[in-house]
Design a protein around this motif. Sequence first.
Motif, PDB file in Angstrom:
ATOM      1  N   GLY A 323     -89.261 -26.029  29.306  1.00 27.49           N
ATOM      2  CA  GLY A 323     -88.355 -27.125  28.957  1.00 27.49           C
ATOM      3  C   GLY A 323     -86.922 -26.704  28.721  1.00 27.49           C
ATOM      4  N   ALA A 324     -86.635 -25.407  28.862  1.00 30.01           N
ATOM      5  CA  ALA A 324     -85.262 -24.918  28.662  1.00 30.01           C
ATOM      6  C   ALA A 324     -84.342 -25.422  29.779  1.00 30.01           C
ATOM      7  CB  ALA A 324     -85.247 -23.401  28.614  1.00 30.01           C
ATOM      8  N   ILE A 325     -83.052 -25.485  29.475  1.00 31.06           N
ATOM      9  CA  ILE A 325     -82.032 -25.915  30.440  1.00 31.06           C
ATOM     10  C   ILE A 325     -81.239 -24.692  30.863  1.00 31.06           C
ATOM     11  CG2 ILE A 325     -79.984 -27.351  30.790  1.00 31.06           C
ATOM     12  CD1 ILE A 325     -81.095 -29.179  28.561  1.00 31.06           C
ATOM     13  N   GLU A 351     -83.302 -28.109  19.084  1.00 26.53           N
ATOM     14  CA  GLU A 351     -82.416 -27.141  18.426  1.00 26.53           C
ATOM     15  C   GLU A 351     -83.216 -26.126  17.603  1.00 26.53           C
ATOM     16  OE1 GLU A 351     -78.137 -26.288  17.216  1.00 26.53           O
ATOM     17  OE2 GLU A 351     -78.949 -27.728  18.621  1.00 26.53           O
ATOM     18  N   GLY A 352     -82.926 -24.853  17.794  1.00 22.33           N
ATOM     19  CA  GLY A 352     -83.571 -23.784  17.040  1.00 22.33           C
ATOM     20  C   GLY A 352     -84.622 -23.042  17.827  1.00 22.33           C
ATOM     21  N   THR A 353     -85.220 -23.697  18.827  1.00 18.43           N
ATOM     22  CA  THR A 353     -86.259 -23.015  19.608  1.00 18.43           C
ATOM     23  C   THR A 353     -85.681 -21.928  20.502  1.00 18.43           C
ATOM     24  OG1 THR A 353     -86.121 -24.696  21.356  1.00 18.43           O
ATOM     25  CG2 THR A 353     -87.759 -25.049  19.630  1.00 18.43           C
ATOM     26  N   GLU A 354     -84.349 -21.976  20.699  1.00 15.15           N
ATOM     27  CA  GLU A 354     -83.714 -20.972  21.568  1.00 15.15           C
ATOM     28  C   GLU A 354     -83.463 -19.653  20.830  1.00 15.15           C
ATOM     29  OE1 GLU A 354     -80.516 -22.191  19.018  1.00 15.15           O
ATOM     30  OE2 GLU A 354     -82.037 -23.369  20.075  1.00 15.15           O
ATOM     31  N   GLU A 355     -83.639 -19.640  19.514  1.00 15.81           N
ATOM     32  CA  GLU A 355     -83.377 -18.426  18.738  1.00 15.81           C
ATOM     33  C   GLU A 355     -84.364 -17.322  19.133  1.00 15.81           C
ATOM     34  OE1 GLU A 355     -83.354 -19.267  14.591  1.00 15.81           O
ATOM     35  OE2 GLU A 355     -81.825 -20.838  14.752  1.00 15.81           O
ATOM     36  N   GLY A 356     -83.832 -16.132  19.384  1.00 16.77           N
ATOM     37  CA  GLY A 356     -84.667 -14.998  19.765  1.00 16.77           C
ATOM     38  C   GLY A 356     -85.188 -15.067  21.183  1.00 16.77           C
ATOM     39  N   LEU A 357     -84.616 -15.961  21.996  1.00 15.40           N
ATOM     40  CA  LEU A 357     -85.088 -16.118  23.373  1.00 15.40           C
ATOM     41  C   LEU A 357     -84.748 -14.912  24.249  1.00 15.40           C
ATOM     42  CD1 LEU A 357     -86.223 -17.815  25.734  1.00 15.40           C
ATOM     43  CD2 LEU A 357     -83.938 -18.845  25.957  1.00 15.40           C
ATOM     44  N   GLN A 374     -79.403  -3.334  30.993  1.00 18.64           N
ATOM     45  CA  GLN A 374     -79.197  -4.530  30.182  1.00 18.64           C
ATOM     46  C   GLN A 374     -78.702  -4.129  28.801  1.00 18.64           C
ATOM     47  OE1 GLN A 374     -80.887  -5.628  27.312  1.00 18.64           O
ATOM     48  NE2 GLN A 374     -82.440  -3.992  27.198  1.00 18.64           N
ATOM     49  N   LYS A 375     -77.826  -4.952  28.271  1.00 19.06           N
ATOM     50  CA  LYS A 375     -77.343  -4.777  26.899  1.00 19.06           C
ATOM     51  C   LYS A 375     -77.355  -6.149  26.239  1.00 19.06           C
ATOM     52  CE  LYS A 375     -73.470  -3.271  24.013  1.00 19.06           C
ATOM     53  NZ  LYS A 375     -72.081  -2.736  23.985  1.00 19.06           N
ATOM     54  N   THR A 376     -78.165  -6.282  25.197  1.00 21.24           N
ATOM     55  CA  THR A 376     -78.358  -7.580  24.554  1.00 21.24           C
ATOM     56  C   THR A 376     -77.707  -7.585  23.181  1.00 21.24           C
ATOM     57  OG1 THR A 376     -80.469  -7.844  25.695  1.00 21.24           O
ATOM     58  CG2 THR A 376     -80.083  -9.264  23.799  1.00 21.24           C
ATOM     59  N   THR A 377     -77.044  -8.702  22.862  1.00 17.14           N
ATOM     60  CA  THR A 377     -76.449  -8.881  21.534  1.00 17.14           C
ATOM     61  C   THR A 377     -77.005 -10.153  20.908  1.00 17.14           C
ATOM     62  OG1 THR A 377     -74.546 -10.087  22.434  1.00 17.14           O
ATOM     63  CG2 THR A 377     -74.317  -7.709  22.171  1.00 17.14           C
ATOM     64  N   ARG A 378     -77.081 -10.196  19.593  1.00 17.50           N
ATOM     65  CA  ARG A 378     -77.611 -11.356  18.877  1.00 17.50           C
ATOM     66  C   ARG A 378     -76.523 -12.391  18.649  1.00 17.50           C
ATOM     67  NH1 ARG A 378     -79.976  -8.952  13.510  1.00 17.50           N
ATOM     68  NH2 ARG A 378     -80.336 -11.181  13.153  1.00 17.50           N
ATOM     69  N   ASN A 379     -76.936 -13.601  18.359  1.00 23.06           N
ATOM     70  CA  ASN A 379     -75.989 -14.660  17.999  1.00 23.06           C
ATOM     71  C   ASN A 379     -75.466 -14.387  16.594  1.00 23.06           C
ATOM     72  OD1 ASN A 379     -74.574 -16.966  17.413  1.00 23.06           O
ATOM     73  ND2 ASN A 379     -76.150 -18.374  18.118  1.00 23.06           N
ATOM     74  N   SER A 380     -74.153 -14.192  16.467  1.00 26.87           N
ATOM     75  CA  SER A 380     -73.565 -13.882  15.157  1.00 26.87           C
ATOM     76  C   SER A 380     -72.656 -14.992  14.660  1.00 26.87           C
ATOM     77  CB  SER A 380     -72.771 -12.570  15.246  1.00 26.87           C
ATOM     78  OG  SER A 380     -71.734 -12.685  16.211  1.00 26.87           O
ATOM     79  N   VAL A 440     -76.409 -16.084  28.796  1.00 25.57           N
ATOM     80  CA  VAL A 440     -75.888 -16.517  27.502  1.00 25.57           C
ATOM     81  C   VAL A 440     -76.763 -17.643  26.971  1.00 25.57           C
ATOM     82  CG1 VAL A 440     -73.894 -17.437  26.254  1.00 25.57           C
ATOM     83  CG2 VAL A 440     -73.551 -15.926  28.221  1.00 25.57           C
ATOM     84  N   VAL A 441     -77.213 -17.519  25.715  1.00 24.11           N
ATOM     85  CA  VAL A 441     -78.049 -18.540  25.084  1.00 24.11           C
ATOM     86  C   VAL A 441     -77.209 -19.283  24.048  1.00 24.11           C
ATOM     87  CG1 VAL A 441     -80.092 -18.986  23.679  1.00 24.11           C
ATOM     88  CG2 VAL A 441     -80.161 -17.237  25.463  1.00 24.11           C
TER      89      VAL A 441
END
Length: 514
Positions: A323-325, A351-357, A374-380, A440-441
Motif C-alpha cells: 500500500g506504499a506510494i 501516518e507512522g507505518t513508514e517509520e523504519g522502512l 548503500q548508505k542509510t540515514t534515519r529521519n532526524s 527517500v521516505v
Amino acid sequence: MVPLKRRKITKPQATDQHSKICKFNDVAVFIIERKMGASRKSFLMQLGRSKGFKMEEHYSPCVTHVVSENNTGDEVQTWITNQAVGNDDKSFSSSLHLLDISWLTDSIAAGCPLPVQDKHKLKTSPKPSADVSVITVKSYACQRRSPLKHHNIFLTEPLEILAENAEFMENEGRSIAFRRSASVLKALPRAVREMDDLKDLPCLGEHSLRVIKEILEDGASREVESTRLSEQFRAMKALTGVFGVGVKSADRWFREGLRSPADLLRTGQNLNRAQQADQNNKESSLLLLGVRYYDDLNRPVTKNEALAISDIVERAVNAVLPGAIITLAGGFRRGKEDGHDVDFLITHPEEGTEEGLMPKVVSWLEDQGLLLYQKTTRNSYLESKDGPARPPHNMDRFERCFSIFKLQQTREGSVLPAGAGGVMEQRAEECWRAVRVDLVVSPYSQFAYATLGWTGSKLFERELRRWAGQERGVSLSSHTIYDSKRQCYLPASSEEEIFAHLGLEYIAPGERNA
C-alpha cells in the motif's frame, strides 16, 4: 461722470479685430494646459494671436504644433492618444510636432514660427516594432515557467560553464549569479538576437551581459572557451565526477598534482571518515567504487533505465510495506529524458507505518544482489523542536538511502525487465551497469512538501525559499512552511496548496527547469 448708457468700450474691440488677423495659416498651435494652468495658457494664446499665430482652443487633427510646459514627450503623446478616443480620426500623425514651450516663446519673440530644432522637441521613448512584442519576465525563477527545451541554449550553456567553474572555486555568489542569468534566458519566449532584446530584464548582471554580448557579436566568448579548456576546470570536473567526492577534496588533490580518477588509484589516496565504507570488503570502499565504475556513474541514465529501476523499487517497497506510494522525482518528473541519477520518494497513507522502512527495503535489495553500495540515514526531523528554532538549510532530514544499483542489461545495452525474484543471475548473454539511486521516505503529512523539494530544479527550489522568506515572511523546507508571525505550520496535501500558501501561481513540474 459719464452716464453708463453712453460708455463705450473700444479697446477690446480693437484687440479682437487684431486677433483675427492670422499671418501664418500653415501653422496651427495648441497649448496643453496640463502643469501650466489656465491663466498662463490664456495669456500665451492672446500673445500668440496678437503676433498673427493661429492658436487653437481645442485639440483637433488640424493642429500641427503641440506645445507644453514641464511635460515629457511620452506624457504628451499619451494625452493626445486619449483625446482621439471616440473621434472618427484616431490616427496619430507622424508630422505632428511635440514641442517645449520655449519654441512658442522664441517664435513670438521673433514675430514668426521658427523652424523646429532638436532643442525644442520633446523626447519620446522608442516604440517597439508592431510585429515584435517587448519581452518581460518576473524576477524570481519560481514565478516563471521554464520549459525543458528553450530558445537560448547557445547562451545558457556558456553561462552554466562559468557557474560550474565558480563552484569549483567555491565562489557561491558568482555561481548563483550566472545561474540566475541563465534561468532568465530559459524563460524567454524567443531567441535573443541583439542586446536590446534583454533591455530591462531582471537578474542579468554586468558580467553575464558581457559574455552574452560577446557571443552575439563574435559567436563565442573567449572567457568561456578558455575556462572550458583550462587544466584546472577539466581536472576539477573529472575529480568531482567520482562518486562521493566533493569540491574541497578535488581541489586538494588538484593542488597535489592529481588530474584524473586514475591518479587517485595510482597515488593510493586515503579517504577521510566521511568517505569511508566497510573496509572488510574492498568493493564497498566508496572511492574504489567511484573510480571503478566512473564511466557508468558519469554516463547519463536514460528514461527507460529509470523506469526499469522504478519497477525494482516498487517491488522492494511493496514486499515490506504493502500500500506504499512510490513517486519518481528529480529531473525525470520534470520531463527529462536522461539524468545523472534516479530519485524516489516513498510514503504510506497511514501516518507512522513508514517509520523504519528503509532498512527493510535495503535488506530486500541486498538479498536480490542489486546493490553495490548503500548508505542509510534515519529521519532526524522533529517538527516540535526543529521547525522555528532550526536555521533554514537546503538539505532535508528525511530517512534516506544513497545507493549504487546494479541494473541488468543485455550486451546490446537494452534494459532487462525486473525479474520474478531471487538472486540476480549473471548469464553469459547478460551484463549490468552501475546507476546512482536515491531513496527517500517521507511521512504522509509532509509528502507534498517532499515532492516539491525533490522535484527541483535546484535553482527553482532556491528561488522558492528566497521568495518565501523575502516576499512572504515564512520559512519553507522540504518538510513544511513555518509562519513565524502566526507561529504555526501550514499543512498541505498537494503542491498546488503550497503554491497557494506562498501566493504564487502554480507551475507544473515540466516548467520548473530553471
